[in-house]
Design a protein around this motif. Structure first.
Motif, PDB file in Angstrom:
ATOM      1  N   SER A 107      -4.072   6.713  -5.766  1.00 41.46           N
ATOM      2  CA  SER A 107      -4.164   7.976  -6.389  1.00 41.46           C
ATOM      3  C   SER A 107      -3.190   9.068  -6.080  1.00 41.46           C
ATOM      4  CB  SER A 107      -5.648   8.528  -6.359  1.00 41.46           C
ATOM      5  OG  SER A 107      -5.824   8.881  -5.243  1.00 41.46           O
ATOM      6  N   ALA A 108      -2.889   9.706  -7.071  1.00 45.45           N
ATOM      7  CA  ALA A 108      -1.955  10.977  -7.129  1.00 45.45           C
ATOM      8  C   ALA A 108      -2.470  12.067  -5.984  1.00 45.45           C
ATOM      9  CB  ALA A 108      -1.948  11.987  -7.985  1.00 45.45           C
ATOM     10  N   LYS A 109      -3.579  12.031  -5.540  1.00 44.54           N
ATOM     11  CA  LYS A 109      -4.497  12.969  -4.448  1.00 44.54           C
ATOM     12  C   LYS A 109      -4.245  12.550  -3.105  1.00 44.54           C
ATOM     13  CE  LYS A 109      -8.503  15.035  -2.912  1.00 44.54           C
ATOM     14  NZ  LYS A 109     -10.146  15.307  -3.123  1.00 44.54           N
ATOM     15  N   TRP A 110      -4.230  11.037  -3.095  1.00 41.41           N
ATOM     16  CA  TRP A 110      -4.172  10.537  -1.642  1.00 41.41           C
ATOM     17  C   TRP A 110      -3.026   9.822  -1.244  1.00 41.41           C
ATOM     18  CZ3 TRP A 110      -7.621  12.571   1.480  1.00 41.41           C
ATOM     19  CH2 TRP A 110      -9.149  12.844   0.467  1.00 41.41           C
ATOM     20  N   HIS A 111      -2.155   9.215  -2.365  1.00 38.25           N
ATOM     21  CA  HIS A 111      -0.927   8.468  -1.739  1.00 38.25           C
ATOM     22  C   HIS A 111       0.168   9.229  -1.196  1.00 38.25           C
ATOM     23  CE1 HIS A 111       2.262   5.607  -2.197  1.00 38.25           C
ATOM     24  NE2 HIS A 111       1.138   4.627  -1.818  1.00 38.25           N
ATOM     25  N   PRO A 123       0.767  -1.214  -0.065  1.00 36.11           N
ATOM     26  CA  PRO A 123       0.161  -0.046  -0.091  1.00 36.11           C
ATOM     27  C   PRO A 123       1.031   1.368   0.174  1.00 36.11           C
ATOM     28  CG  PRO A 123      -1.001  -1.634   1.443  1.00 36.11           C
ATOM     29  CD  PRO A 123       0.262  -2.239   1.005  1.00 36.11           C
ATOM     30  N   ARG A 124       1.807   1.254   0.653  1.00 29.35           N
ATOM     31  CA  ARG A 124       2.890   2.466   0.565  1.00 29.35           C
ATOM     32  C   ARG A 124       3.840   2.611  -0.281  1.00 29.35           C
ATOM     33  NH1 ARG A 124       5.870   2.787   6.294  1.00 29.35           N
ATOM     34  NH2 ARG A 124       6.408   4.552   5.390  1.00 29.35           N
ATOM     35  N   CYS A 125       3.842   1.649  -1.119  1.00 33.31           N
ATOM     36  CA  CYS A 125       4.814   1.641  -2.271  1.00 33.31           C
ATOM     37  C   CYS A 125       4.638   2.885  -3.240  1.00 33.31           C
ATOM     38  CB  CYS A 125       4.650   0.300  -2.872  1.00 33.31           C
ATOM     39  SG  CYS A 125       5.656   0.144  -4.529  1.00 33.31           S
ATOM     40  N   PRO A 126       5.653   3.469  -3.519  1.00 37.06           N
ATOM     41  CA  PRO A 126       5.560   4.778  -4.363  1.00 37.06           C
ATOM     42  C   PRO A 126       5.424   4.282  -5.747  1.00 37.06           C
ATOM     43  CG  PRO A 126       7.840   4.729  -3.475  1.00 37.06           C
ATOM     44  CD  PRO A 126       6.970   3.953  -2.651  1.00 37.06           C
ATOM     45  N   VAL A 127       6.230   3.430  -6.395  1.00 40.37           N
ATOM     46  CA  VAL A 127       6.205   2.574  -7.610  1.00 40.37           C
ATOM     47  C   VAL A 127       4.787   1.903  -7.903  1.00 40.37           C
ATOM     48  CG1 VAL A 127       7.254   1.133  -9.276  1.00 40.37           C
ATOM     49  CG2 VAL A 127       8.720   2.339  -7.293  1.00 40.37           C
ATOM     50  N   CYS A 128       4.494   1.516  -6.944  1.00 35.76           N
ATOM     51  CA  CYS A 128       2.979   0.882  -7.111  1.00 35.76           C
ATOM     52  C   CYS A 128       2.048   2.019  -7.361  1.00 35.76           C
ATOM     53  CB  CYS A 128       2.508  -0.110  -5.913  1.00 35.76           C
ATOM     54  SG  CYS A 128       3.375  -1.351  -5.335  1.00 35.76           S
ATOM     55  N   ALA A 129       2.141   3.097  -6.797  1.00 34.12           N
ATOM     56  CA  ALA A 129       1.223   4.272  -6.900  1.00 34.12           C
ATOM     57  C   ALA A 129       1.390   4.636  -8.482  1.00 34.12           C
ATOM     58  CB  ALA A 129       1.563   5.420  -5.847  1.00 34.12           C
ATOM     59  N   SER A 130       2.720   4.848  -8.861  1.00 37.00           N
ATOM     60  CA  SER A 130       2.923   5.285 -10.158  1.00 37.00           C
ATOM     61  C   SER A 130       2.188   4.158 -11.159  1.00 37.00           C
ATOM     62  CB  SER A 130       4.521   5.524 -10.652  1.00 37.00           C
ATOM     63  OG  SER A 130       4.909   6.549  -9.783  1.00 37.00           O
ATOM     64  N   PHE A 131       2.546   2.910 -10.946  1.00 39.08           N
ATOM     65  CA  PHE A 131       1.711   1.926 -11.795  1.00 39.08           C
ATOM     66  C   PHE A 131       0.353   1.982 -11.995  1.00 39.08           C
ATOM     67  CE2 PHE A 131      -0.125  -2.374 -11.914  1.00 39.08           C
ATOM     68  CZ  PHE A 131       0.253  -2.827 -13.388  1.00 39.08           C
ATOM     69  N   GLU A 132      -0.207   2.235 -10.764  1.00 40.30           N
ATOM     70  CA  GLU A 132      -1.745   2.421 -10.831  1.00 40.30           C
ATOM     71  C   GLU A 132      -2.056   3.524 -11.559  1.00 40.30           C
ATOM     72  OE1 GLU A 132      -3.930   0.149  -9.524  1.00 40.30           O
ATOM     73  OE2 GLU A 132      -2.967  -1.373  -8.692  1.00 40.30           O
ATOM     74  N   GLN A 133      -1.681   4.653 -11.352  1.00 38.13           N
ATOM     75  CA  GLN A 133      -1.940   5.778 -11.821  1.00 38.13           C
ATOM     76  C   GLN A 133      -1.672   5.738 -13.391  1.00 38.13           C
ATOM     77  OE1 GLN A 133       0.159   9.038  -9.876  1.00 38.13           O
ATOM     78  NE2 GLN A 133      -0.163   8.045  -7.607  1.00 38.13           N
ATOM     79  N   THR A 134      -0.733   5.106 -14.032  1.00 39.68           N
ATOM     80  CA  THR A 134      -0.622   5.007 -15.290  1.00 39.68           C
ATOM     81  C   THR A 134      -1.080   3.843 -16.157  1.00 39.68           C
ATOM     82  OG1 THR A 134       1.797   6.242 -14.791  1.00 39.68           O
ATOM     83  CG2 THR A 134       1.384   5.044 -17.012  1.00 39.68           C
ATOM     84  N   VAL A 135      -0.867   2.583 -15.220  1.00 39.39           N
ATOM     85  CA  VAL A 135      -1.136   1.399 -16.102  1.00 39.39           C
ATOM     86  C   VAL A 135      -2.339   0.965 -15.605  1.00 39.39           C
ATOM     87  CG1 VAL A 135      -0.638  -0.777 -16.768  1.00 39.39           C
ATOM     88  CG2 VAL A 135       1.223   1.070 -16.485  1.00 39.39           C
TER      89      VAL A 135
END
Length: 280
Positions: free
Chosen positions: A181-185, A102-114
């Motif tokens: 999401s970019a707003k909440w992560h 859940p805290r992974c910043p790369v996961c956040a980038s993946f979820e937002q992009t892919v």
């Protein structure tokens, strides 16, 4: 003055002096006793304080205690302790395993992009999704010996995701998207997910969770805390040789970018990788 009177006066003076000295000796003795008593009390207090500090230092943390708590598995799960989370249409033959923290910043980038491309194929029934969540960014040690950041947000967010999964599969997926999401992560250095109120604030952006008292109570009471730890253990003992996030696996093979090392971080790379995996 007669010699008798003079001798009597001297005797009386000596007696008064003796009495005074005895009084002084008694006062000095009492003072010494008080000092000794206070010293003993001080030493005992210090020892007690040190002992208390040692006990507190060695006392297991909340999350360490939660490891031994009875696991309450959310709805829409299966397997030991409900740690098998497979989502999607029953007609989908393939399963895409998604390993995330859940805290992974790369996961956040993946979820937002892919993420949107993954959802499109998922909704089309091309594959099911098996979610495997890790919490190594809270400070857990991975197979390769790597230690993550410190905190408790990954575990707490995982527990909240369990509460969302208990509502429905759709609520779980939408909540996961919102958390990344970019707003909440948050930044990796910010452990915002440790706050129940923050997790509930994010959940209020998901229709099925907005104002959902059952969900909110589960988050506040830590209903799925032990489940979150059990899920994390599943991540740590995975058989896909996964030690980082995000990692995508289908039929035992990792989906990677054109370089063949990392998860696909662009829609083009994901499309290429998933198309090939679905054909196998």
């Amino acid at each position: 003055m007669s010699k008798r009177n003079s001798a009597a006066a001297k005797t009386a003076a000596r007696e008064r002096l003796r009495i005074e000295r005895e009084r002084e000796a008694k006062r000095a003795k009492v003072k010494r006793q008080i000092i000794v008593a206070c010293s003993v009390v001080g030493v005992l207090a210090l020892a007690g304080g040190i002992g208390y500090a040692v006990v507190q230092a060695n006392k297991p943390s909340y999350w360490e205690e939660a490891k031994d708590a009875k696991v309450v598995a959310p709805a829409n799960t299966s397997g030991t302790n409900g740690t098998t989370v497979i989502l999607g249409k029953s007609t989908a033959k393939k399963v895409l395993k998604m390993y995330e923290d859940p805290r992974c910043p790369v996961c956040a980038s993946f979820e937002q992009t892919v993420g949107p491309a993954v959802k499109t194929d998922f909704d089309a029934g091309k594959f099911k999704i098996q979610y495997v969540g890790g919490t190594f960014l809270d400070g857990d040690q991975l197979k390769d010996g790597t230690i993550g950041s410190r905190g408790e947000g990954s575990k707490n967010a995982m527990s909240a995701m369990g509460a969302a999964l208990n509502v429905s599969q759709e609520a779980f997926l939408e909540y996961k998207t919102a958390l990344y999401s970019a707003k909440w992560h948050p930044e990796e250095s910010e452990d915002k997910f440790k706050s129940d109120s923050y997790l509930i604030e994010v959940a209020d952006t998901v229709p099925a969770l907005k104002g959902n008292t059952k969900f909110q109570t589960a988050v506040k009471n830590g209903t799925y805390d032990a489940w979150a730890l059990a899920m994390s253990k599943t991540f740590d003992t995975n058989k896909d040789d996964v030690s980082g996030t995000p990692t995508l696996v289908m039929d035992g093979k990792k989906l990677t970018d054109s370089g063949g090392q990392n998860a696909p971080m662009t829609v083009a790379d994901f499309t290429t990788a998933i198309t090939a995996a679905l054909k196998d």
